[in-house]
Design a protein around this motif. Structure first.
Motif, PDB file in Angstrom:
ATOM      1  N   LEU A 201       0.606  -1.123  -0.081  1.00 32.27           N
ATOM      2  CA  LEU A 201      -0.008   0.010   0.004  1.00 32.27           C
ATOM      3  C   LEU A 201       0.931   1.295   0.149  1.00 32.27           C
ATOM      4  CD1 LEU A 201      -2.653   1.664   0.192  1.00 32.27           C
ATOM      5  CD2 LEU A 201      -2.522   1.157   2.774  1.00 32.27           C
ATOM      6  N   ALA A 202       1.935   1.218   0.795  1.00 33.34           N
ATOM      7  CA  ALA A 202       2.677   2.326   0.842  1.00 33.34           C
ATOM      8  C   ALA A 202       3.394   2.814  -0.492  1.00 33.34           C
ATOM      9  CB  ALA A 202       3.719   2.284   2.144  1.00 33.34           C
ATOM     10  N   ARG A 203       3.847   1.624  -0.966  1.00 35.93           N
ATOM     11  CA  ARG A 203       4.353   1.849  -2.465  1.00 35.93           C
ATOM     12  C   ARG A 203       3.684   2.370  -3.626  1.00 35.93           C
ATOM     13  NH1 ARG A 203       5.605  -3.561  -4.686  1.00 35.93           N
ATOM     14  NH2 ARG A 203       3.263  -3.311  -5.403  1.00 35.93           N
ATOM     15  N   ASP A 204       2.310   1.636  -3.408  1.00 39.73           N
ATOM     16  CA  ASP A 204       1.344   1.954  -4.618  1.00 39.73           C
ATOM     17  C   ASP A 204       0.699   3.213  -4.205  1.00 39.73           C
ATOM     18  OD1 ASP A 204       2.069  -0.844  -5.765  1.00 39.73           O
ATOM     19  OD2 ASP A 204       0.325  -1.399  -5.224  1.00 39.73           O
ATOM     20  N   ALA A 205       0.437   3.712  -3.175  1.00 36.96           N
ATOM     21  CA  ALA A 205      -0.059   5.199  -2.974  1.00 36.96           C
ATOM     22  C   ALA A 205       0.721   6.235  -3.550  1.00 36.96           C
ATOM     23  CB  ALA A 205      -0.303   5.231  -1.521  1.00 36.96           C
ATOM     24  N   GLN A 206       1.935   6.039  -3.506  1.00 34.85           N
ATOM     25  CA  GLN A 206       2.861   7.160  -3.856  1.00 34.85           C
ATOM     26  C   GLN A 206       2.538   7.587  -5.392  1.00 34.85           C
ATOM     27  OE1 GLN A 206       6.706   7.773  -2.405  1.00 34.85           O
ATOM     28  NE2 GLN A 206       6.288   6.630  -0.443  1.00 34.85           N
ATOM     29  N   VAL A 207       2.125   6.603  -6.054  1.00 33.21           N
ATOM     30  CA  VAL A 207       1.834   6.576  -7.656  1.00 33.21           C
ATOM     31  C   VAL A 207       0.436   7.112  -7.914  1.00 33.21           C
ATOM     32  CG1 VAL A 207       1.731   5.475  -9.690  1.00 33.21           C
ATOM     33  CG2 VAL A 207       3.299   4.617  -8.059  1.00 33.21           C
TER      34      VAL A 207
END
Length: 121
Positions: A86-92
């Motif tokens: 989630l943390a990785r994907d949310a930044q996109v």
């Protein structure tokens, strides 16, 4: 039967997402998320990465309140791996950054800290 079971689990997860978004729409805005007036999701044409939940001030968004994930599993709480994805994907997500709060909705509870909010079934 195994193929049907796997297909059912995947389908059920996708089917519950609009129900969860509508439930959050009815709960928000609140004191914690006063600008969360629109609840949706975000994904590119490839469906990867994906944010199941995106709360914004309006549509189209000017300000995001949070990005989040929905995990509707029978077994297995929302855990560290789920939070990392989630943390990785949310930044996109357009308008999100490293400071965007992360939330999750889980049918089977939570086994991780670090979420701005955690909603159960």
């Amino acid at each position: 039967m195994e193929t049907v079971d796997r297909g059912w689990t995947s389908w059920r997860g996708r089917a519950v997402e609009p129900v969860v978004r509508e439930a959050l729409r009815r709960l928000l805005p609140d004191e914690r998320w006063p600008d969360a007036r629109e609840i949706g999701g975000w994904w590119p044409r490839t469906n990867n990465p994906e944010a199941d939940l995106v709360a914004a001030d309006r549509s189209p968004a000017r300000k995001l309140s949070f990005a989040g994930s929905i995990k509707w599993l029978e077994r297995g709480a929302f855990g560290a791996r789920d939070l990392a994805v989630l943390a990785r994907d949310a930044q996109v997500v357009p308008g999100a950054d490293a400071g965007t709060p992360l939330v999750a909705v889980s049918r089977s509870g939570f086994a991780v800290e670090g979420l701005a909010a955690a909603y159960g079934a």
